[in-house]
Each structure stands twice: as structure tokens, then as C-alpha cells.
Enzyme design. Structure first.
Site, PDB file in Angstrom:
ATOM      1  N   GLU A  93      -0.247 -33.984  -0.266  1.00 38.74           N
ATOM      2  CA  GLU A  93      -1.400 -33.458   0.479  1.00 38.74           C
ATOM      3  C   GLU A  93      -0.969 -32.437   1.537  1.00 38.74           C
ATOM      4  O   GLU A  93      -1.664 -31.455   1.778  1.00 38.74           O
ATOM      5  CB  GLU A  93      -2.168 -34.623   1.120  1.00 38.74           C
ATOM      6  CG  GLU A  93      -2.869 -35.484   0.075  1.00 38.74           C
ATOM      7  CD  GLU A  93      -3.373 -36.809   0.640  1.00 38.74           C
ATOM      8  OE1 GLU A  93      -2.541 -37.574   1.171  1.00 38.74           O
ATOM      9  OE2 GLU A  93      -4.583 -37.073   0.558  1.00 38.74           O
ATOM     10  N   GLU A 106      -1.359 -43.214  -4.491  1.00 37.07           N
ATOM     11  CA  GLU A 106      -2.077 -44.152  -3.620  1.00 37.07           C
ATOM     12  C   GLU A 106      -2.718 -45.296  -4.395  1.00 37.07           C
ATOM     13  O   GLU A 106      -2.811 -46.422  -3.904  1.00 37.07           O
ATOM     14  CB  GLU A 106      -3.164 -43.410  -2.811  1.00 37.07           C
ATOM     15  CG  GLU A 106      -2.640 -42.533  -1.695  1.00 37.07           C
ATOM     16  CD  GLU A 106      -2.284 -41.123  -2.128  1.00 37.07           C
ATOM     17  OE1 GLU A 106      -2.175 -40.870  -3.343  1.00 37.07           O
ATOM     18  OE2 GLU A 106      -2.100 -40.282  -1.238  1.00 37.07           O
TER      19      GLU A 106
HETATM   20  N1  DAK Z   1       6.866 -45.026   3.554  1.00 38.02           N
HETATM   21  C1  DAK Z   1       7.868 -45.727   4.156  1.00 38.02           C
HETATM   22  N2  DAK Z   1       9.123 -45.807   3.656  1.00 38.02           N
HETATM   23  C2  DAK Z   1       9.365 -45.183   2.505  1.00 38.02           C
HETATM   24  C3  DAK Z   1       8.372 -44.449   1.803  1.00 38.02           C
HETATM   25  C4  DAK Z   1       7.064 -44.387   2.394  1.00 38.02           C
HETATM   26  N3  DAK Z   1       6.073 -43.673   1.850  1.00 38.02           N
HETATM   27  N4  DAK Z   1       8.931 -43.947   0.683  1.00 38.02           N
HETATM   28  C5  DAK Z   1      10.200 -44.335   0.679  1.00 38.02           C
HETATM   29  N5  DAK Z   1      10.483 -45.079   1.778  1.00 38.02           N
HETATM   30  C6  DAK Z   1      11.738 -45.703   2.139  1.00 38.02           C
HETATM   31  C7  DAK Z   1      12.037 -46.931   1.276  1.00 38.02           C
HETATM   32  O1  DAK Z   1      11.356 -48.048   1.766  1.00 38.02           O
HETATM   33  C8  DAK Z   1      13.535 -47.023   1.406  1.00 38.02           C
HETATM   34  O2  DAK Z   1      13.846 -47.599   2.649  1.00 38.02           O
HETATM   35  P1  DAK Z   1      15.062 -48.684   2.785  1.00 38.02           P
HETATM   36  O3  DAK Z   1      14.715 -49.784   1.848  1.00 38.02           O
HETATM   37  O4  DAK Z   1      16.280 -47.912   2.376  1.00 38.02           O
HETATM   38  O5  DAK Z   1      15.023 -49.061   4.244  1.00 38.02           O
HETATM   39  C9  DAK Z   1      13.980 -45.572   1.466  1.00 38.02           C
HETATM   40  O6  DAK Z   1      12.832 -44.827   1.866  1.00 38.02           O
HETATM   41  C10 DAK Z   1      14.450 -45.037   0.110  1.00 38.02           C
HETATM   42  O7  DAK Z   1      13.423 -45.296  -0.839  1.00 38.02           O
HETATM   43  P2  DAK Z   1      13.695 -46.048  -2.231  1.00 38.02           P
HETATM   44  O8  DAK Z   1      14.822 -47.023  -2.106  1.00 38.02           O
HETATM   45  O9  DAK Z   1      12.383 -46.579  -2.695  1.00 38.02           O
HETATM   46  O10 DAK Z   1      14.190 -44.839  -3.141  1.00 38.02           O
HETATM   47  P3  DAK Z   1      14.037 -44.684  -4.719  1.00 38.02           P
HETATM   48  O11 DAK Z   1      14.873 -43.521  -5.100  1.00 38.02           O
HETATM   49  O12 DAK Z   1      14.312 -46.006  -5.418  1.00 38.02           O
HETATM   50  O13 DAK Z   1      12.497 -44.352  -4.981  1.00 38.02           O
HETATM   51  C11 DAK Z   1      10.396 -43.209  -4.495  1.00 38.02           C
HETATM   52  C12 DAK Z   1      11.966 -43.143  -4.472  1.00 38.02           C
HETATM   53  C13 DAK Z   1       9.875 -41.957  -3.801  1.00 38.02           C
HETATM   54  C14 DAK Z   1       9.931 -43.184  -5.969  1.00 38.02           C
HETATM   55  C15 DAK Z   1       9.939 -44.512  -3.818  1.00 38.02           C
HETATM   56  O14 DAK Z   1      10.550 -44.572  -2.514  1.00 38.02           O
HETATM   57  C16 DAK Z   1       8.456 -44.582  -3.632  1.00 38.02           C
HETATM   58  O15 DAK Z   1       7.726 -44.876  -4.568  1.00 38.02           O
HETATM   59  N6  DAK Z   1       8.016 -44.371  -2.373  1.00 38.02           N
HETATM   60  C17 DAK Z   1       6.640 -44.525  -2.013  1.00 38.02           C
HETATM   61  C18 DAK Z   1       5.778 -43.430  -2.574  1.00 38.02           C
HETATM   62  C19 DAK Z   1       4.387 -43.620  -2.119  1.00 38.02           C
HETATM   63  O16 DAK Z   1       3.678 -44.522  -2.599  1.00 38.02           O
HETATM   64  N7  DAK Z   1       4.018 -42.851  -1.131  1.00 38.02           N
HETATM   65  C20 DAK Z   1       2.911 -43.142  -0.267  1.00 38.02           C
HETATM   66  C21 DAK Z   1       1.644 -42.790  -0.857  1.00 38.02           C
HETATM   67  S1  DAK Z   1       0.356 -43.315   0.223  1.00 38.02           S
HETATM   68  C22 DAK Z   1      -3.288 -43.021   6.505  1.00 38.02           C
HETATM   69  C23 DAK Z   1      -3.972 -42.400   5.470  1.00 38.02           C
HETATM   70  C24 DAK Z   1      -3.275 -41.854   4.416  1.00 38.02           C
HETATM   71  C25 DAK Z   1      -1.937 -41.932   4.385  1.00 38.02           C
HETATM   72  C26 DAK Z   1      -1.258 -42.525   5.420  1.00 38.02           C
HETATM   73  C27 DAK Z   1      -1.931 -43.080   6.467  1.00 38.02           C
HETATM   74  N8  DAK Z   1      -3.929 -43.653   7.586  1.00 38.02           N
HETATM   75  C28 DAK Z   1      -5.311 -43.766   7.611  1.00 38.02           C
HETATM   76  C29 DAK Z   1      -3.114 -44.320   8.535  1.00 38.02           C
HETATM   77  C30 DAK Z   1      -1.156 -41.466   3.285  1.00 38.02           C
HETATM   78  C31 DAK Z   1      -0.885 -42.343   2.298  1.00 38.02           C
HETATM   79  C32 DAK Z   1       0.188 -42.111   1.376  1.00 38.02           C
HETATM   80  O17 DAK Z   1       0.898 -41.160   1.427  1.00 38.02           O
END
Ligand code: DAK
Length: 260
Positions: free
Chosen positions: A114, A134
Site C-alpha cells: 500500500e 491481510e
Molecule cells: N510485522 C512484524 N514482524 C514481522 C512482519 C510484520 N509484518 N513481517 C516479518 N516480521 C518479522 C518476523 O516476525 C521475524 O521476526 P523474528 O522471529 O526474527 O523476531 C522477522 O521479521 C523475519 O521474518 P520471517 O522469519 O517470517 O522471514 P521469512 O523469510 O520466513 O518470511 C515473509 C518472510 C515476508 C514471507 C514473512 O515474514 C511474512 O509473511 N510476514 C508477514 C507478511 C504480512 O502478513 N504482512 C502484514 C500484512 S497486514 C493498521 C491497519 C493496517 C495495517 C496495519 C495497522 N491499524 C489499523 C493499526 C496493515 C496491515 C498489514 O500490513
């Protein structure tokens, strides 16, 4: 100014912002969003900067999304409030008074995708992966994805991406119009800088009027948008750069832009 989660540098009228939380794959927590807000505010007032490049630290991620550990405990009201804060920042980036280029060096997921969508142009490394995962967290994109993604790639492709949560490769992103250029990973910043310097060398009032015409016009019915274009076109004729650009053409010489 020092930022906890960003690195900021400037070269040849191009500023580079590096989002720097590599241990969390540059996920956006509130402190990083605040740093981004402050950095863009500072750059908007810096007359030496015409173009901004936004990228992520390390080779793995541009931004892997909003920080899930921060989001997880939120109640409904707080989630909406925080969503609006970031939406405002992303809207400020979209209407920023200078061109913004996303140099996508790895994962651009959720809020990271985004953020890239709010930029004017997206250049991706071949190794980049983009997506709106998400749905896999039980939520919907909350930082503009449901609106900007369909405007860029069309509603069908946008819904496919958001409903499955699947990532697309850089090559697929190029094919569907989600990014404008794909380059080798080790060429990414150089390519972004080359593009940025090219845009920085153009007359900046016309650059900003083009960005305005496209961004604002997309939300208008076509007849109103065409009228709006005519108004902005007219404004160009109040600039020294229009006089200079046309005189330079007729005199067969390079234009010397004053950005006035
Ligand atoms: N948030 C926090 N930590 C994260 C993260 C995230 N989005 N993505 C990765 N990390 C962290 C992991 O927890 C890990 O930390 P440690 O365990 O080493 O402490 C470190 O980064 C390395 O990640 P991985 O070990 O998972 O690495 P891999 O190579 O195995 O996998 C990956 C990479 C990118 C495929 C995987 O990390 C992943 O799926 N990450 C999450 C992707 C995701 O779902 N993104 C978020 C989408 S939701 C809000 C409104 C909207 C939003 C936010 C707030 N409010 C109203 C408050 C936005 C929402 C989103 O973006």
C-alpha cells in the site's frame, strides 16, 4: 535530523529514504510511521530536493507490512483510528509536492504494498514479491489497498490478489501494471536514481501539474477531468518555464529551467 527507523540522504536533488528495521523486515510500527511523516514534512520544505526515492534496508524486504505484533491486540475503535492516521500519511505521500519513487527491493506486503501504491512510480528488483496478504490474518487491507490497487491493476486482478492473499513476482507485477519497471537487484538503486534525476531535471511546475492532473483527475468524471486539465494547462502559461521551453525549441537550444 536523526531518525530511529529511517536513513535519509540527498544527492543531485534526489532524496533517498531507507526504511530501516531489517530485523522485522522493515514492518511499519507507529515509530516508523512517525519518522516517515517527519521526514516527508522536512523534505517538502527542502528546495534542493525535487524527487524522493523510498526503499527498504537490506536485501530481503521493502516493507513486510504493518507491524503485526502492534496490530494484534488492537480493539475495533483503535484499529480504525490508527488506520486513519496511516491513511493520512499515505495520502500526504500521494499528494506530496515532489515526485516519489518506490524502489522495491524485496517483500512489499500488506501496508508495504500500500505504501508503494501511494508513490508515483514503482521500480522493482527482479527478486521483489508484492501482495496483500491481510486475508490470511483475518483482516482487509486498511491503508488504501482496496482503493488504490484496483485503480492501478483493475478490480478483477486486485480482488484476486486480495481474496487469495497470494504474492506476485516482480515479473507478474510488471505484467499487470503494479510496477512500471523491473531491474536486476544490484541495479535497483542506480536505476531509481537515474529515473529520479531525469524527472528532477524537468521543469518542476509542469511536473507537479502532471501529477495533480492524473491523481485528482482519476477521481472525477471524464468531462470534469478534461476541464480540470485545461485549467492546469492554462496555468503553465503563467510560468517562465513555458516561455523558456518554447523559446529554446524555436531557437534550437537546450532550455534553462528556472522552476518558476
Ligand atoms: N510485522 C512484524 N514482524 C514481522 C512482519 C510484520 N509484518 N513481517 C516479518 N516480521 C518479522 C518476523 O516476525 C521475524 O521476526 P523474528 O522471529 O526474527 O523476531 C522477522 O521479521 C523475519 O521474518 P520471517 O522469519 O517470517 O522471514 P521469512 O523469510 O520466513 O518470511 C515473509 C518472510 C515476508 C514471507 C514473512 O515474514 C511474512 O509473511 N510476514 C508477514 C507478511 C504480512 O502478513 N504482512 C502484514 C500484512 S497486514 C493498521 C491497519 C493496517 C495495517 C496495519 C495497522 N491499524 C489499523 C493499526 C496493515 C496491515 C498489514 O500490513
Amino acid at each position: 535530523m536523526k531518525y530511529d527507523n529511517l536513513q535519509l540522504s540527498t544527492k543531485n536533488r534526489v532524496a533517498q529514504i531507507v526504511i530501516n528495521r531489517p530485523t522485522a523486515l522493515n514492518a511499519l510500527n507507529p515509530a516508523t510511521l512517525k519518522d516517515l511523516d517527519l521526514a516527508f514534512k522536512a523534505l517538502s520544505e527542502d528546495d534542493n530536493v525535487h524527487v524522493v526515492i523510498l526503499t527498504g534496508a537490506g536485501e530481503k524486504a521493502f516493507v513486510a507490512g504493518g507491524d503485526i505484533s502492534v496490530m494484534q491486540p488492537l480493539d475495533s475503535q483503535t484499529a480504525s483510528r490508527v488506520a486513519r492516521l496511516a491513511q493520512r500519511l499515505f495520502a500526504d505521500i500521494e499528494s506530496f509536492p515532489k515526485t516519489v519513487i518506490a524502489a522495491i527491493n524485496g517483500y512489499a506486503l500488506g501496508g508495504g504494498c500500500e505504501l508503494a501504491l501511494a508513490c508515483d512510480v514503482r521500480i522493482a528488483a527482479e527478486t521483489a514479491r508484492l501482495g496483500q496478504p491481510e486475508i490470511n490474518l483475518g483482516i482487509i487491507p486498511g491503508w488504501g489497498g482496496t482503493q488504490r490497487l484496483p485503480r492501478l491493476v483493475g478490480p478483477g486482478k486486485a480482488k484476486q490478489m486480495m481474496l487469495t492473499g497470494e504474492m506476485v513476482t516482480a515479473a507478474e507485477a510488471l505484467q499487470i501494471g503494479l510496477v512500471e519497471q523491473v531491474v536486476a537487484a544490484d541495479q535497483l538503486l542506480e536505476s531509481a536514481q537515474t529515473l529520479a534525476e531525469k524527472i528532477a531535471s524537468k521543469p518542476q511546475i509542469a511536473v507537479q501539474l502532471i501529477r495533480k492532473a492524473v491523481n485528482n483527475g482519476l477521481d472525477m468524471p471524464l468531462d470534469k477531468a478534461i476541464e480540470y486539465e485545461a485549467d492546469l494547462f492554462g496555468l503553465c502559461f503563467a510560468t517562465e518555464d513555458q516561455k523558456e521551453g518554447m523559446a529554446a525549441f524555436l531557437e534550437k537550444r537546450s532550455a534553462q529551467w528556472k522552476n518558476r
